[in-house]
Every structure is written in structure tokens, then in C-alpha cells.
Design an enzyme around this catalytic site. Sequence first.
Site, PDB file in Angstrom:
ATOM      1  N   LYS A 125       0.827  -1.074  -0.015  1.00 35.86           N
ATOM      2  CA  LYS A 125       0.269   0.073  -0.043  1.00 35.86           C
ATOM      3  C   LYS A 125       0.898   1.341   0.124  1.00 35.86           C
ATOM      4  O   LYS A 125       1.969   1.271   0.564  1.00 35.86           O
ATOM      5  CB  LYS A 125      -0.887   0.056   1.370  1.00 35.86           C
ATOM      6  CG  LYS A 125      -2.102   0.944   1.143  1.00 35.86           C
ATOM      7  CD  LYS A 125      -3.250   0.085   0.335  1.00 35.86           C
ATOM      8  CE  LYS A 125      -4.505   1.061   0.240  1.00 35.86           C
ATOM      9  NZ  LYS A 125      -5.557   0.062   0.024  1.00 35.86           N
ATOM     10  N   ASP A 165      -6.993   4.332  -4.553  1.00 32.84           N
ATOM     11  CA  ASP A 165      -7.640   4.186  -3.184  1.00 32.84           C
ATOM     12  C   ASP A 165      -8.454   5.646  -3.031  1.00 32.84           C
ATOM     13  O   ASP A 165      -8.515   6.380  -3.914  1.00 32.84           O
ATOM     14  CB  ASP A 165      -6.526   3.888  -2.122  1.00 32.84           C
ATOM     15  CG  ASP A 165      -7.397   3.288  -0.715  1.00 32.84           C
ATOM     16  OD1 ASP A 165      -7.422   2.079  -0.618  1.00 32.84           O
ATOM     17  OD2 ASP A 165      -7.594   4.258   0.122  1.00 32.84           O
TER      18      ASP A 165
END
Length: 444
Positions: A125, A165
Site C-alpha cells: 500500500k 484508493d
Amino acid sequence: MKILAPILEDVLKRNPNEPEFHQAVKEVLESLEPVAQKNPKWVEAGIFDRIVEPERQIMFRVPWVDDAGKVHVNRGFRVQFNSAIGPYKGGLRFHPSVNLGIIKFLGFEQILKNSLTGLPIGGGKGGSDFDPKGKSDNEIMRFCQSFMTELCKHIGPDTDVPAGDIGVGGREIGYMYGQYKRIRNEFTGVLTGKGLTYGGSLARTEATGYGMCYFVEAMLKAKGNSFQGKTVVISGSGNVAIYGCEKATQLGGKVVALSDSNGYIYHKEGIDLAAVKRIKEVERKRIQAYLEVHPEAEYHEGCAGIWNIPCDIALPSATQNELNEEAAKTLVKNGCIAVGEGANMPCTPEAVEVFLQNKVLFGPAKAANAGGVATSALEMSQNSMRYSWTFEEVDAKLQSIMANIYKNASEAAKEYGVEDNYVVGANIAGFLKVAETMYAQGII
Ligand code: GLU
């Protein structure tokens, strides 16, 4: 927790000031205690000690110049958490709340989520504390180019494949892809969520929201129920919420509320999704603008109040820890029967406990929102083949992936004696494949 307690203690001590990371690790280790008891060889091989430590954490300066000529400095992150079963895979978040702890919690969750999809993707991430809100297209472009100028040294189609995201959608992916291609001089599937003209997959935009509804529908179906005729409340108004709203409606539900970080709209007759898409995707305005089109709807300041609206199904799809114990109790009191987490970790641990104790069907993020990253993996496959599937082909694969996730999570829950607890089920089902692989690959 017995065997794994010292590991949690160590995580808390060695990673101070990272409450979200602590929260995510605690939940997973608690679920995995019976797995540790059953598999002493994994304990001996340090699988649990290793899985909570990222393989690599990259932090970098992102300087950029605004339209007025002023220099700004943001912080960029990429946490390459676990590559046992495939290249690191996970989104990039651009939001002022981003810090290392947030990225680590998201990266850690991503390991198990990606494993659950059944596809060969590891966990990672990244993101930045950059706030895209109120910025011009040119400012966004310059930021994305500066961010990618550093990030491109660490990623690649077989190494690490970022995606979107919160705060990162098609526009940002486009600017980052352009910069990667320019610097590296290669046209590869290094990012997912790309535009359809340069390697993006059909149905990727819809996939997280659609997948969440497929998962919730599977939970309901197992109890002889469905979305048909149900009142649905969805928080957020980004990509997950919008396509969750679309699919919930197609499945026969009536979505009555959506929100953003300023407030929420409540439209008793059902949300007009075309209006929301125009406001959010084209005009990039706040959700309050919905009232300009539908003055008969209500707007309320503050987003927590959305959970006071009576509903059968709640789909928190905004951000972490947005639904607390009190909100969960209100939902239960109002007769809510199912909750699906569209965002990552939107329910606090206390809220989850309330749902489980009251037999509310609860789809945790790792399972319920895995359709997004699963379709990213399908985008990677199409890029490798230099080929693209139709919308229907991708959607059919997504449906079967979500059905499998449901099956694996519910079977694992049953096997470990906690039937219908998909939190434990998803954690265990996701973990088993990663643990087996880490064991097979030796101490690395
Ligand atoms: N950000 C999404 C997630 O939380 C998608 C990641 C991806 O497509 O790589 O899973």
C-alpha cells in the site's frame, strides 16, 4: 490469546503511535490463535513474527509547485508488506490523514485480502498526505508526476503494482502512468485502474462496489434472504459507494443515503444515482449539491448521523473507524440485518462486536471489498496477454471470485467452530495460503 500475545506486544512496542496498525494486527492475531495452536511448525518458523513486519518501507519527499508558483512539500509512502504469493499489490491513498501507520494498517490488511481473492498477488500500500481537494487539474498532474518520479524506482509489473484508493482515481492513475512510461520508457501494466484506452480493464471501476454487494448477497442468501425490497444506507460517495449503490439497486434494494466528509444526504424515495455520478465524477462537487437537483431530499451536516437512518443493510464505504459502537447499537435497534464493509476497517472493533453478538451478518472489508483488487489482478492478466475481456466476462469472473471468497471464509469459520463469524473466517482463510507459502520459501 496465548501463543501470539508476545508477538502483538512486540508490534505495539516497536511501532509506537500507529493506532490503526495496532488495531488491524490485533484483530488478525486474535483470529489466528487457534491456527497457531494447530500448526506449531509455523510458530517455530517465525511465520507470525515475520508477517507483521513489512518486507520494505519506502518514504520520500514529494515537492511540487502550485498554480500561484508556491512550493509545497508532501510525504510519499510505499509499504511493500508481503510478496510471498505474488508481486506487491495495493492502492495509493492521497489524503491529509495519511501517515506511515495508516499505510501499514492498509498494507497489512491487503496481504490477507489479496490472498482471499485466490489470485497471485502479494500485499502493499502507499500514498501521500497530499490533499487533492480544491486543487486544479494542473496541480494534481504536477503532484502525481513528482510522486511517480520517485516511486517509479521501486515498482514494476512483476515487482509492485499500485492502484487507486481514497483520493486516487482514473485521473491520478493517468498522470502517474504517463510519468512512469516517460521515465522508464516502457509500456507495461505497472498500475491498475488505468483508462480503457491504455490497458485498463472493463468493470474495474465498478468492481469494489459490485463485489461488496455480491458478498452481502451471498451472506443473505445463506440465510434464505436477499437485497430484494431492503432499505440500504451507504456512507461515502466515492467509487465504492457509487457502484455499491448501483448494484444494490439492481439487486432490488433501495438506497436512501450517501455521504461525504462534510455531511450526508437522505432521500427517502431512493437515491438518484445519475445525479450523484454527475456531481461526484464530472463536476467534482460536494454531496450537498444533490439538493440543487432534489430539493425534496434532506442534507445533514456531519457524517456520523447517517447511521441513525433506519435501514436493513448498512454498507460503510467512506473510511476507517467511521462506524463506532454507538452507531452499531443504533443500527441493531433499528433492525439492521446485514453490514458489508466497503471501506477498509470502517467499523471499530467495538462496533464489530455489537454486530456479531446481535447476529447481524457482518462482511469484513478483507472479504467484502476484495472485488476491487481482484479485478485489478484480472487487469494485470489482461495486460500480460495484451488482450482485453468484455465487461460481461470480467463481471462473471468477479462474481465467481466473490462467491469463492464467501465460501472459503464461511467454511474456515465453521471449521474453527465460529460459524457465521466471517471476520475470523476471512482472516484464517486468507492467512493459510500465505503461511503455507512463506513456510515453503524458507526464512526470508
Ligand atoms: N485500494 C483498493 C483496496 O483497498 C484496491 C487496490 C488495488 O486494486 O490494487 O483493495
